[in-house]
Design a protein around this motif. Sequence first.
Motif, PDB file in Angstrom:
ATOM      1  N   UNK A   1      10.548  52.011   7.973  1.00 14.78           N
ATOM      2  CA  UNK A   1      10.990  52.381   6.630  1.00 14.78           C
ATOM      3  C   UNK A   1      10.461  51.384   5.610  1.00 14.78           C
ATOM      4  N   UNK A   2      10.519  51.769   4.356  1.00 18.96           N
ATOM      5  CA  UNK A   2      10.094  50.881   3.278  1.00 18.96           C
ATOM      6  C   UNK A   2      10.946  49.616   3.273  1.00 18.96           C
ATOM      7  N   UNK A   3      12.245  49.770   3.500  1.00 20.62           N
ATOM      8  CA  UNK A   3      13.150  48.621   3.502  1.00 20.62           C
ATOM      9  C   UNK A   3      12.811  47.672   4.640  1.00 20.62           C
ATOM     10  N   UNK A   4      12.616  48.203   5.843  1.00 21.12           N
ATOM     11  CA  UNK A   4      12.351  47.334   6.988  1.00 21.12           C
ATOM     12  C   UNK A   4      10.972  46.694   6.897  1.00 21.12           C
ATOM     13  N   UNK A   5      10.015  47.400   6.316  1.00 18.99           N
ATOM     14  CA  UNK A   5       8.694  46.810   6.107  1.00 18.99           C
ATOM     15  C   UNK A   5       8.802  45.555   5.245  1.00 18.99           C
ATOM     16  N   UNK A   6       9.643  45.623   4.216  1.00 19.38           N
ATOM     17  CA  UNK A   6       9.841  44.461   3.356  1.00 19.38           C
ATOM     18  C   UNK A   6      10.557  43.340   4.109  1.00 19.38           C
ATOM     19  N   UNK A   7      11.587  43.690   4.867  1.00 20.32           N
ATOM     20  CA  UNK A   7      12.330  42.684   5.630  1.00 20.32           C
ATOM     21  C   UNK A   7      11.433  41.963   6.626  1.00 20.32           C
ATOM     22  N   UNK A   8      10.495  42.689   7.235  1.00 19.80           N
ATOM     23  CA  UNK A   8       9.623  42.131   8.259  1.00 19.80           C
ATOM     24  C   UNK A   8       8.372  41.476   7.674  1.00 19.80           C
ATOM     25  N   UNK A   9       8.211  41.567   6.365  1.00 21.58           N
ATOM     26  CA  UNK A   9       7.047  40.967   5.720  1.00 21.58           C
ATOM     27  C   UNK A   9       5.748  41.686   6.012  1.00 21.58           C
ATOM     28  N   UNK A  10       5.832  42.982   6.318  1.00 23.57           N
ATOM     29  CA  UNK A  10       4.639  43.722   6.705  1.00 23.57           C
ATOM     30  C   UNK A  10       3.823  44.211   5.506  1.00 23.57           C
ATOM     31  N   UNK A  11       4.326  43.992   4.298  1.00 19.14           N
ATOM     32  CA  UNK A  11       3.576  44.385   3.120  1.00 19.14           C
ATOM     33  C   UNK A  11       2.641  43.300   2.605  1.00 19.14           C
ATOM     34  N   UNK A  12       2.649  42.143   3.264  1.00 21.64           N
ATOM     35  CA  UNK A  12       1.804  41.027   2.814  1.00 21.64           C
ATOM     36  C   UNK A  12       0.327  41.346   3.035  1.00 21.64           C
ATOM     37  N   UNK A  13      -0.552  40.834   2.175  1.00 16.93           N
ATOM     38  CA  UNK A  13      -1.980  41.173   2.246  1.00 16.93           C
ATOM     39  C   UNK A  13      -2.656  40.804   3.561  1.00 16.93           C
ATOM     40  N   UNK A  14      -2.197  39.739   4.227  1.00 11.53           N
ATOM     41  CA  UNK A  14      -2.872  39.286   5.439  1.00 11.53           C
ATOM     42  C   UNK A  14      -2.359  39.963   6.711  1.00 11.53           C
ATOM     43  N   UNK A  15      -1.445  40.907   6.570  1.00 10.18           N
ATOM     44  CA  UNK A  15      -0.897  41.618   7.730  1.00 10.18           C
ATOM     45  C   UNK A  15      -1.877  42.713   8.155  1.00 10.18           C
ATOM     46  N   UNK A  16      -2.123  42.879   9.461  1.00 11.46           N
ATOM     47  CA  UNK A  16      -3.051  43.925   9.912  1.00 11.46           C
ATOM     48  C   UNK A  16      -2.630  45.312   9.432  1.00 11.46           C
ATOM     49  N   UNK A  17      -3.616  46.152   9.162  1.00 12.71           N
ATOM     50  CA  UNK A  17      -3.348  47.511   8.724  1.00 12.71           C
ATOM     51  C   UNK A  17      -2.921  48.377   9.905  1.00 12.71           C
ATOM     52  N   UNK A  18      -1.807  49.122   9.782  1.00  9.40           N
ATOM     53  CA  UNK A  18      -1.415  50.012  10.882  1.00  9.40           C
ATOM     54  C   UNK A  18      -2.459  51.086  11.155  1.00  9.40           C
ATOM     55  N   UNK A  19      -3.187  51.497  10.111  1.00  7.19           N
ATOM     56  CA  UNK A  19      -4.245  52.490  10.308  1.00  7.19           C
ATOM     57  C   UNK A  19      -5.366  51.900  11.162  1.00  7.19           C
ATOM     58  N   UNK A  20      -5.786  50.684  10.837  1.00  6.33           N
ATOM     59  CA  UNK A  20      -6.862  50.059  11.623  1.00  6.33           C
ATOM     60  C   UNK A  20      -6.436  49.863  13.069  1.00  6.33           C
ATOM     61  N   UNK A  21      -5.213  49.388  13.288  1.00  7.06           N
ATOM     62  CA  UNK A  21      -4.724  49.170  14.649  1.00  7.06           C
ATOM     63  C   UNK A  21      -4.711  50.479  15.440  1.00  7.06           C
TER      64      UNK A  21
END
Length: 293
Positions: free
Chosen positions: A140-160
């Motif tokens: 979810x959008x909320x959990x993505x923020x909590x987990x810090x997955x929106x940061x620029x250096x985080x791998x792209x889920x599409x690429x993975x």
Amino acid sequence: MTGTNDSTVVEMIAELAPIWLPGCVVDAEQRTVEVGWGRGALQMSAVVGVGEIVDRCLQLPQQRWPEQIEAWLRAVVAEGELATQEHRFGDVAERQRALLVQRGWSARTAGPVADALLPFGDHFEVVVFIRTGSELRRLTVVRRSMLGLGDPDVPSPVRLTLEEIADLEPQQHNGISVLSRDDDPLVSMAIVDRDNLLPQASLGAGVLIGVPRLSTVAYCPADAGQAHADSLARWVADSYRGAPDQCSPDLYWLQGDQMVQVPVTLATPPTAVLPAALKPQPRRTWLRHLFGR
């Protein structure tokens, strides 16, 4: 709604949130709420923006706001608890995956907290998941923020995801090419990586394509003629019917970056209603041209 605005919703959140979740703190100016969760001495908290629930409330009558706000707040706490659990399975960022689903799937099936997703044309959307063991959990959008997955250096889920399906090879079924892998819902993402997995889509007239299952993509040359198009329509319909991972029963014309839906009749067996550009044009001699025959 007449007479209401963002601040009206935020004021209601500030008034009601501490009643439902004692200890939570609402910052009306920053439009955030801090919620906590945990057991015993292990207590955690997160600050979450309220923009999502504000937008949702403004689409509803005011008397329905309290129930929406309560459901959202409790879902945010549940998201925090889930985020804590997910860390136990290793690097969350590397476990992101993406699925291509029919547009609107997320809205039809999501809970009080919106899914993390990317639009993909007029007919599909890409929804992000977290792989936890053998399970894919919707992010979810909320959990993505909590987990810090929106940061620029985080791998792209599409690429993975595309790295995981890069080895797919098409199999032939009576003139139809099929990309498939049993119990692998990531296969639908082949359309996103069409340059590598569907190079025919950028050649000539492109391809007619169907995604009957998350684990299956089927296609044929777009200008192969009515018989091939009908065979593909039947194959897609048969594959879609009763599948546990249904995606779309429709056909699409994919040419480069352009994708348009190709109608399919409800007849038995179904047939494709090809656009004029894909119908064979009869060769006309000069005599037929001159005399209209």
